[in-house]
Design an enzyme around this catalytic site. Structure first.
Site, PDB file in Angstrom:
ATOM      1  N   ALA A 195       0.826  -1.204   0.000  1.00  0.00           N
ATOM      2  CA  ALA A 195       0.000   0.000   0.000  1.00  0.00           C
ATOM      3  C   ALA A 195       0.862   1.257   0.000  1.00  0.00           C
ATOM      4  CB  ALA A 195      -0.946  -0.010   1.199  1.00  0.00           C
ATOM      5  N   ASP A 196       1.938   1.253   0.768  1.00  0.00           N
ATOM      6  CA  ASP A 196       2.847   2.406   0.804  1.00  0.00           C
ATOM      7  C   ASP A 196       3.450   2.682  -0.565  1.00  0.00           C
ATOM      8  OD1 ASP A 196       2.784   3.486   3.361  1.00  0.00           O
ATOM      9  OD2 ASP A 196       4.216   2.056   4.162  1.00  0.00           O
TER      10      ASP A 196
END
Length: 421
Positions: A195-196
């Site tokens: 996600a980052d």
């Protein structure tokens, strides 16, 4: 494999060799960033030739500097291994943004910048008196990039806007933790910063769009990117299929086809990706089951998935007598997509990774040789980005204040004595 080593640094200089024209040469970027998401985006801007300045607190800077494992740095500050992942080719300036003179210096830098990007909690910059409304008046051409868990209220408000978010939050809320194969009903964290990294890529895309739009309009804008949003688009196939079936696909099973996934050969795992009926026909003929092509149970991907247990008996029988390399050689010759399931050690030995410069080596005086991933964007007439060490905390205070704001040595010394920088 032979990793690509960083070019030796003469007094830690980070400028590209004279004459190298990178896509973003001449673009100036300020960043107030921590951990992975925004630093990942700005690292790629730096790789593309932008001058990226990390604005950091005097008492530690980017939180990744102190994230374990950590060793004492040559400057006496913590030297976290995680900091190497996303901070090559940048410069560091320390600045106290709660100090009125620190705010004034920051605004002066903003007046000279093309892009400002931050991944603080929403409204933190506003509370400092340095939000988009203020900075856009300082520099109407400024592109302000905001990366957060759920977005900023001034663009499209979310009911979750004030909630903190780390990588696992994005994976969880976007449904991604229900997608991997697992032994029970417990959701599975994917084990890496998906996600980052994804929100960093999406943020980078938004910044480049805004830069391009500015060339036509002369105006800057705010680019608001949410980790939840960026994670959700990775689960797009589940969204579309669920909209029609109202059923979630089984964990680890592709929603529309089979065989698709990891299978074991004699000496290790490989993946098969039999997508489309033309590939299914080639695959069936190659592994000796051409009669199944006309079987109604296997007539399309959805039906093959529904009858996967029976189909896998044939697939596993064929693979069990072959090594992974042998199986892949036969399947590739037939045009059936397959690949080894590499562990991390095999990635270091992969000839593709070496040929495409996808592992770079940073020679750090404290950690020694540190491997980091390279940049996957390759261009004609643009040499591979160099891999210079991440900056020491505040290493470029003097250089940036001289170059950007034309400050004198006495001005810089005064700011240091007054603990502004």
């Amino acid at each position: 494999m032979q990793a690509v080593s960083a070019t030796p640094i003469n007094e830690r200089e980070r400028a590209d060799p004279a004459g190298v024209d990178r896509p973003l040469s001449g673009i100036r970027v300020l960043a107030i960033e921590n951990f992975v998401a925004a630093p990942f985006a700005t690292m790629w801007l730096a790789d593309a030739g932008a001058e990226v300045i990390k604005i950091e607190t005097r008492d530690g800077g980017d939180h990744a500097r102190g994230t374990s494992p950590v060793k004492p740095g040559i400057d006496g500050n913590p030297n976290g291994l995680s900091f190497f992942r996303t901070n090559r080719n940048k410069k560091s300036v320390t600045l106290d943004l709660k100090n009125p003179e620190g705010k004034a210096v920051f605004k002066a830098l903003v007046a000279e910048a093309d892009i400002f990007i931050e991944n603080l909690r929403p409204n933190v910059m506003d509370r400092l008196g340095l939000g988009y409304e203020v900075l856009s008046k300082v520099n109407p051409k400024l592109i302000y990039g905001a990366i957060s868990g759920f977005g900023h209220d001034d663009i499209l408000p979310s009911p979750y806007g004030e909630f903190p978010a780390f990588d696992i939050v994005g994976q969880a809320m976007a449904g991604l933790m229900y997608r991997p194969e697992r032994q029970d009903d417990k959701p599975t964290y994917l084990g890496f910063s998906l996600a980052d990294v994804e929100v960093g890529i999406v943020g980078l895309y938004g910044l480049v769009l805004a830069l391009f739009h500015r060339t036509r309009t002369g105006r800057g804008k705010k680019v608001d990117v949410s980790m939840y949003d960026a994670s959700l688009i990775l689960n797009e196939i589940s969204v579309t299929m669920y909209s029609q079936s109202r059923k979630a696909a089984p964990p680890g099973v592709h929603a529309v086809t089979a065989p698709f996934g990891a299978y074991r050969a004699k000496d290790g795992y490989l993946v098969l990706a039999i997508v489309g009926e033309h590939i299914w026909k080639r695959f069936a003929e190659t592994i000796g089951i051409p009669h199944l092509v006309d079987d109604p149970k296997y007539s399309d991907g959805v039906r093959r998935r529904a009858n996967l247990a029976e189909l896998d008996v044939h697939v596993n029988a064929w693979l069990s007598g072959r090594s992974r390399e042998e199986a892949m050689r036969v399947l590739r010759a037939a045009g059936a997509p397959c690949a080894p399931v590499n562990d991390i050690g095999e990635i270091f030995e992969c000839p593709h990774v070496a040929a495409r410069n996808m592992i770079l080596t940073l020679d750090d005086p404290v950690w020694g040789r540190v491997a980091v991933t390279g940049n996957p964007v390759k261009m004609s007439d643009v040499p591979e980005p160099e891999a210079h060490l991440p900056p020491l905390l505040g290493e470029h205070n003097g250089q940036v204040l001289r170059d950007w704001l034309r400050m004198t040595e006495s001005d810089i010394a005064r700011l240091k004595n007054e603990q502004v920088i």
